[in-house]
Design an enzyme around this catalytic site. Structure first.
Site, PDB file in Angstrom:
ATOM      1  N   ARG A  41       0.817  -1.271  -0.164  1.00 16.07           N
ATOM      2  CA  ARG A  41       0.053  -0.030  -0.161  1.00 16.07           C
ATOM      3  C   ARG A  41       1.020   1.301  -0.016  1.00 16.07           C
ATOM      4  NH1 ARG A  41      -2.265   3.478   3.595  1.00 16.07           N
ATOM      5  NH2 ARG A  41      -4.215   4.336   3.158  1.00 16.07           N
ATOM      6  N   SER A 113     -12.325  -3.276   1.057  1.00 11.85           N
ATOM      7  CA  SER A 113     -12.540  -2.912   2.538  1.00 11.85           C
ATOM      8  C   SER A 113     -14.143  -2.380   2.698  1.00 11.85           C
ATOM      9  CB  SER A 113     -11.653  -1.406   2.413  1.00 11.85           C
ATOM     10  OG  SER A 113     -10.417  -1.465   2.401  1.00 11.85           O
ATOM     11  N   LYS A 142      -4.640   6.087   8.256  1.00 10.68           N
ATOM     12  CA  LYS A 142      -5.394   6.480   7.148  1.00 10.68           C
ATOM     13  C   LYS A 142      -6.210   7.821   7.344  1.00 10.68           C
ATOM     14  CE  LYS A 142      -7.887   4.166   4.184  1.00 10.68           C
ATOM     15  NZ  LYS A 142      -8.955   3.416   3.707  1.00 10.68           N
TER      16      LYS A 142
END
Length: 217
Positions: A41, A113, A142
């Site tokens: 990621r 997600s 995040k």
């Protein structure tokens, strides 16, 4: 396809999570420690792009294949197809997973997600192999994270879809991982708790130890 064995630790990392260290060294330590999956990621203002990202992704993939651990790429379907990654993980704001699956092929892993039962329902209908449920706890990984879904969120999704593989994500540490597993998650996703650990192998082992008292699903 059996995606997760128990105990299962799903590691997520990019170069921006490496805290000034070599991310490939961190990844190899995590692989030796016994993570079950790795997701690349690469996010943030200093994130790699273009050829540099592809080179880094190939290096991560090489390590994962050496340890026979699935290598999954977050969001970047084009990159995943270009290097033949084992799968792709997408968020609710990304491409719909039905379109993603048609591009990567049904033999690849597709993760989505979700934050609710309704989102899990759509993911299942579109062919997701697993869902990343969360954030379970508060997280700083995040900037746009939704409010915590909590343990009750995992329980609700598992009750609605007993056969669905659930990965709990968001604020998970060794001291709270067991509760996530007991709620119905087959795996826990970890970012900063591993990427920032002084002893990466030891930290993976702590997550495994956290599962010992949890029931087998």
């Amino acid at each position: 396809m059996k995606l997760f064995t128990k105990p299962s630790v799903y590691f997520i990392m990019g170069t921006t999570n490496a805290v000034g260290r070599d991310p490939l060294v961190i990844l190899e330590e995590a692989l030796i420690g016994g993570i079950s999956h790795f997701q690349l990621r690469e996010k943030g203002t200093a994130a790699l792009t273009g050829k540099e990202l592809k080179t880094f992704a190939l290096a991560c993939q090489k390590l994962c294949r050496r340890h026979r651990v699935p290598f999954i790429i977050n969001d970047d379907v084009e990159l995943a197809c270009a290097i033949d990654a084992d799968g792709v993980h997408v968020g609710q704001e990304d491409l719909d997973c039905a379109s993603v699956q048609s591009r990567i092929g049904k033999d690849k892993i597709l993760g989505v997600s979700v934050h609710s039962v309704e989102e899990a329902k759509r993911a299942v209908a579109d062919g997701a192999d697993y869902v990343g449920m969360g954030p379970v706890y508060g997280t700083r990984s995040k900037d746009d994270a939704k409010p915590p879904a909590g343990i009750v969120g995992i329980v609700a999704v598992k009750k609605a879809f007993p056969a669905l593989s659930i990965v709990g994500i968001g604020g998970i540490k060794p001291e709270n991982a067991s509760a996530v597993y007991q709620a119905g998650a087959e795996s826990v996703a970890v970012i900063s708790s591993l990427a920032g650990a002084e002893d990466v192998r030891g930290q993976v082992n702590l997550f495994k130890e956290a599962y010992k008292g949890a029931p087998q699903l």
